[in-house]
Design a protein around this motif. Structure first.
Motif, PDB file in Angstrom:
ATOM      1  N   ALA A 338      84.529  -9.174  15.147  1.00 54.36           N
ATOM      2  CA  ALA A 338      84.075  -7.781  15.218  1.00 54.36           C
ATOM      3  C   ALA A 338      82.839  -7.614  16.098  1.00 54.36           C
ATOM      4  O   ALA A 338      82.758  -6.695  16.914  1.00 54.36           O
ATOM      5  N   SER A 339      81.858  -8.508  15.940  1.00 51.32           N
ATOM      6  CA  SER A 339      80.627  -8.335  16.718  1.00 51.32           C
ATOM      7  C   SER A 339      80.880  -8.530  18.202  1.00 51.32           C
ATOM      8  O   SER A 339      80.328  -7.807  19.045  1.00 51.32           O
ATOM      9  N   GLY A 340      81.732  -9.495  18.553  1.00 54.59           N
ATOM     10  CA  GLY A 340      82.059  -9.698  19.960  1.00 54.59           C
ATOM     11  C   GLY A 340      82.828  -8.538  20.545  1.00 54.59           C
ATOM     12  O   GLY A 340      82.594  -8.130  21.693  1.00 54.59           O
ATOM     13  N   LEU A 341      83.743  -7.974  19.788  1.00 57.35           N
ATOM     14  CA  LEU A 341      84.507  -6.824  20.261  1.00 57.35           C
ATOM     15  C   LEU A 341      83.615  -5.604  20.436  1.00 57.35           C
ATOM     16  O   LEU A 341      83.816  -4.812  21.366  1.00 57.35           O
ATOM     17  N   ARG A 342      82.633  -5.478  19.566  1.00 52.10           N
ATOM     18  CA  ARG A 342      81.759  -4.311  19.638  1.00 52.10           C
ATOM     19  C   ARG A 342      80.967  -4.290  20.942  1.00 52.10           C
ATOM     20  O   ARG A 342      80.574  -3.222  21.432  1.00 52.10           O
ATOM     21  N   THR A 343      80.749  -5.460  21.540  1.00 50.15           N
ATOM     22  CA  THR A 343      80.002  -5.486  22.808  1.00 50.15           C
ATOM     23  C   THR A 343      80.750  -4.754  23.916  1.00 50.15           C
ATOM     24  O   THR A 343      80.121  -4.245  24.849  1.00 50.15           O
ATOM     25  N   ALA A 344      82.084  -4.704  23.824  1.00 55.49           N
ATOM     26  CA  ALA A 344      82.844  -3.963  24.831  1.00 55.49           C
ATOM     27  C   ALA A 344      82.515  -2.481  24.773  1.00 55.49           C
ATOM     28  O   ALA A 344      82.396  -1.810  25.811  1.00 55.49           O
ATOM     29  N   PHE A 345      82.357  -1.950  23.576  1.00 53.08           N
ATOM     30  CA  PHE A 345      82.037  -0.535  23.414  1.00 53.08           C
ATOM     31  C   PHE A 345      80.564  -0.274  23.746  1.00 53.08           C
ATOM     32  O   PHE A 345      80.227   0.740  24.361  1.00 53.08           O
ATOM     33  N   ASP A 346      79.690  -1.202  23.321  1.00 54.06           N
ATOM     34  CA  ASP A 346      78.258  -1.036  23.620  1.00 54.06           C
ATOM     35  C   ASP A 346      78.005  -1.045  25.123  1.00 54.06           C
ATOM     36  O   ASP A 346      77.149  -0.288  25.621  1.00 54.06           O
ATOM     37  N   ALA A 347      78.741  -1.883  25.845  1.00 50.09           N
ATOM     38  CA  ALA A 347      78.549  -1.949  27.297  1.00 50.09           C
ATOM     39  C   ALA A 347      78.908  -0.621  27.955  1.00 50.09           C
ATOM     40  O   ALA A 347      78.255  -0.180  28.910  1.00 50.09           O
ATOM     41  N   LEU A 348      79.947   0.031  27.436  1.00 52.06           N
ATOM     42  CA  LEU A 348      80.329   1.330  27.985  1.00 52.06           C
ATOM     43  C   LEU A 348      79.259   2.373  27.682  1.00 52.06           C
ATOM     44  O   LEU A 348      78.900   3.191  28.548  1.00 52.06           O
ATOM     45  N   ALA A 349      78.737   2.364  26.460  1.00 48.54           N
ATOM     46  CA  ALA A 349      77.667   3.302  26.113  1.00 48.54           C
ATOM     47  C   ALA A 349      76.426   3.053  26.967  1.00 48.54           C
ATOM     48  O   ALA A 349      75.735   4.008  27.372  1.00 48.54           O
ATOM     49  N   ASP A 350      76.127   1.787  27.264  1.00 49.47           N
ATOM     50  CA  ASP A 350      74.959   1.480  28.092  1.00 49.47           C
ATOM     51  C   ASP A 350      75.126   2.042  29.502  1.00 49.47           C
ATOM     52  O   ASP A 350      74.156   2.573  30.085  1.00 49.47           O
ATOM     53  N   LEU A 351      76.324   1.935  30.060  1.00 44.04           N
ATOM     54  CA  LEU A 351      76.550   2.491  31.396  1.00 44.04           C
ATOM     55  C   LEU A 351      76.352   4.006  31.395  1.00 44.04           C
ATOM     56  O   LEU A 351      75.773   4.573  32.326  1.00 44.04           O
ATOM     57  N   ALA A 352      76.860   4.666  30.348  1.00 41.13           N
ATOM     58  CA  ALA A 352      76.689   6.115  30.254  1.00 41.13           C
ATOM     59  C   ALA A 352      75.212   6.471  30.145  1.00 41.13           C
ATOM     60  O   ALA A 352      74.748   7.470  30.734  1.00 41.13           O
ATOM     61  N   ALA A 353      74.446   5.681  29.402  1.00 41.95           N
ATOM     62  CA  ALA A 353      73.013   5.945  29.252  1.00 41.95           C
ATOM     63  C   ALA A 353      72.279   5.778  30.575  1.00 41.95           C
ATOM     64  O   ALA A 353      71.230   6.408  30.795  1.00 41.95           O
TER      65      ALA A 353
END
Length: 505
Positions: A338-353
């Motif tokens: 779960a934690s490794g998969l969540r990095t895929a979503f966090d990376a997208l949010a970081d790009l948007a930020a």
């Protein structure tokens, strides 16, 4: 609906059978439906008891009193009832859970005094009381005579009760096309008429513009050859008196008739066949990528596009994260990743930020190899530039609300769905053909870039997020329905939890 009006409107009303004997009708059918409905592939409430039903609409398409039938039905009398029925179920399968009105289902019921042997597989049951007492009720689509009634209603643009049939009058709908029910498992039901047309009947019915009619009509007007153009369609206008729920009647799309691509190969079956023979599929994958890009380009030209900025992307990421958390609770095997998969979503949010934006448009919404048809060579010759692949079934994921299915989304979602489909095909072999999947995924993306000018792999963060979201969905589905297949999405989960991008090369 408005899309229908652009082609034609019903002229003179079709035959108007008398209203069915609705008092007591549903009560008499309820014991049969409680047993039969949950066994159907398209019933969405599996695992939860059915507490009851409510009748949304009932229309008699062929009098239940019957009339002499033709030779295909053995000279027996048969009636045809069209019902829209809402199933009432608890939200959770625990005892004492509150019961709420659930999905509305479209039912086509044949009614006979006795059922001939060749229709035995269609049996629903024998009615013991009410207006149909002493009759046998069965799934009407198995009966060629009753399937004929549907095509005739579409051909004549009939208006019967709440039902409305319309068609594109530029396309001929000849009489006498022999019907046959498609028996493969589907989330809806389909009938092929004379290998010329195929009628898709939606089983779960909701108000609003169904994208499986809306988008093919749009693409037809845009003269996009990659999607079969609707020839006719059936709708129901339901208001508060019949269960529509609003002050004014709302249109419910019930079915769509489209040209049948005779001899076309299902993309999934074609991939499995070529894979089993050790044949190269990269040419087909690249051509399929080009076809996908052509459809996306036509939709972007015909319908509005929007820009997704930070607020929209953060909302998108929140949804993906919530689905991951729920999946990890439901499937213990997913929790270590779960934690490794969540990095895929966090990376997208970081790009948007950081200020990155993306374009969203109308897309297919549930794209995979099984939603693609490869036409035979003699049909290909009619298309310039290689028109061998067609995309079908634009309904999206039926389990999701209609409003969500009609929202503009990045094209990367469709691309990710197809990449996952190549993985599934590769894992149908033992041992899995991982290299086959990799080269097909790369070829598909290259074909997409041939048309669009943009390779999906140049936006790896967005593509990884969508592929991760899709793989999480697959884990939950397989754990619930096909545990033997759980290893397929779990292989992707292992890769996506540790990689920084989708393995397409």
């Amino acid at each position: 609906m408005s899309e229908a009006a652009t082609h034609s409107t019903a002229t003179s009303p079709g035959p108007q059978p008398a209203a069915p004997p609705t008092p007591g009708l549903l009560t008499s059918l309820e014991p049969l439906l409680r047993e039969w409905l949950p066994r159907q592939r398209w019933f969405a409430g599996k695992g939860r008891p059915v507490a009851g039903f409510s009748l949304v609409a009932a229309t008699e398409l062929l009098p239940v009193g019957g009339r002499p039938d033709d030779s295909r039905s053995g000279g027996a009398k048969a009636g045809l009832l069209h019902l829209l029925v809402r199933a009432h179920q608890p939200l959770v399968p625990s005892q004492g859970a509150p019961v709420q009105p659930g999905d509305c289902y479209q039912l086509l019921l044949g009614v006979r005094e006795t059922l001939p042997p060749h229709l035995a597989p269609a049996l629903i049951g024998h009615v013991t009381d009410g207006p149909l007492a002493g009759r046998t009720v069965y799934e009407a689509l198995h009966d060629p005579r009753l399937a004929d009634v549907l095509l005739e209603a579409l051909r004549t643009q009939a208006r019967i009760g709440d039902l409305r049939c319309a068609r594109d009058t530029r396309l001929a709908l000849p009489e006498g096309l022999v019907p046959r029910l498609v028996t493969s498992e589907q989330s809806n039901s389909s009938v092929v008429y004379g290998d010329t047309f195929i009628l898709k009947l939606f089983r779960r019915v909701v108000p609003g513009a169904n994208p499986d009619l809306e988008l093919p009509l749009t693409l037809s007007r845009a003269q996009c050859p990659r999607v079969p153009a609707p020839a006719a369609w059936m709708t129901a206008d339901l208001g508060p008196a019949t269960g529509g729920g609003g002050a004014d009647p709302e249109t419910h799309v019930l079915g769509v008739l489209q040209p049948y691509l005779k001899g076309a190969a299902d993309g999934w079956e074609l991939a499995l066949s070529m894979l089993a023979k050790g044949e190269d599929f990269t040419g087909e994958a690249r051509a399929l990528g080009r076809a996908t890009a052509e459809v996306h380009a036509a939709l972007a030209e015909a319908l509005p596009t929007v820009t997704l900025g930070r607020p929209q992307v953060e909302s998108l990421v929140d949804g993906m994260t919530e689905r991951l958390e729920a999946a990890a609770q439901a499937v213990p095997a997913l929790r270590p990743y779960a934690s490794g998969l969540r990095t895929a979503f966090d990376a997208l949010a970081d790009l948007a930020a950081e200020g990155h934006t993306w374009t969203a448009q109308r897309i297919h919404g549930d794209l995979h190899l099984g939603q693609c048809l490869r036409s035979p060579i003699e049909v290909d010759a009619r298309h310039s530039g290689g028109g061998e692949w067609s995309l079908i079934d634009f309904e999206g994921e039926p389990s999701k609300p209609l409003a969500e299915r009609r929202m503009p989304q990045p094209v990367a979602r469709d691309v990710a769905g197809m990449l996952r489909s190549f993985d599934y095909a590769a894992h149908s072999l033992r041992p899995p053909a991982a290299d086959w999947a990799s080269v097909c995924r790369a070829a598909y993306c290259s074909g997409y870039a041939d048309v669009s000018g943009a390779d999906p792999r140049t936006d790896p963060v967005l593509l990884r997020a969508y592929e991760t979201d899709k793989a999480v969905y697959e884990v939950v589905y397989e754990a619930r329905h096909r545990p033997d297949w759980l290893s397929v999405p779990m292989a992707a989960i292992h890769r996506l939890a540790t990689d920084t991008g989708p393995a397409t090369t």
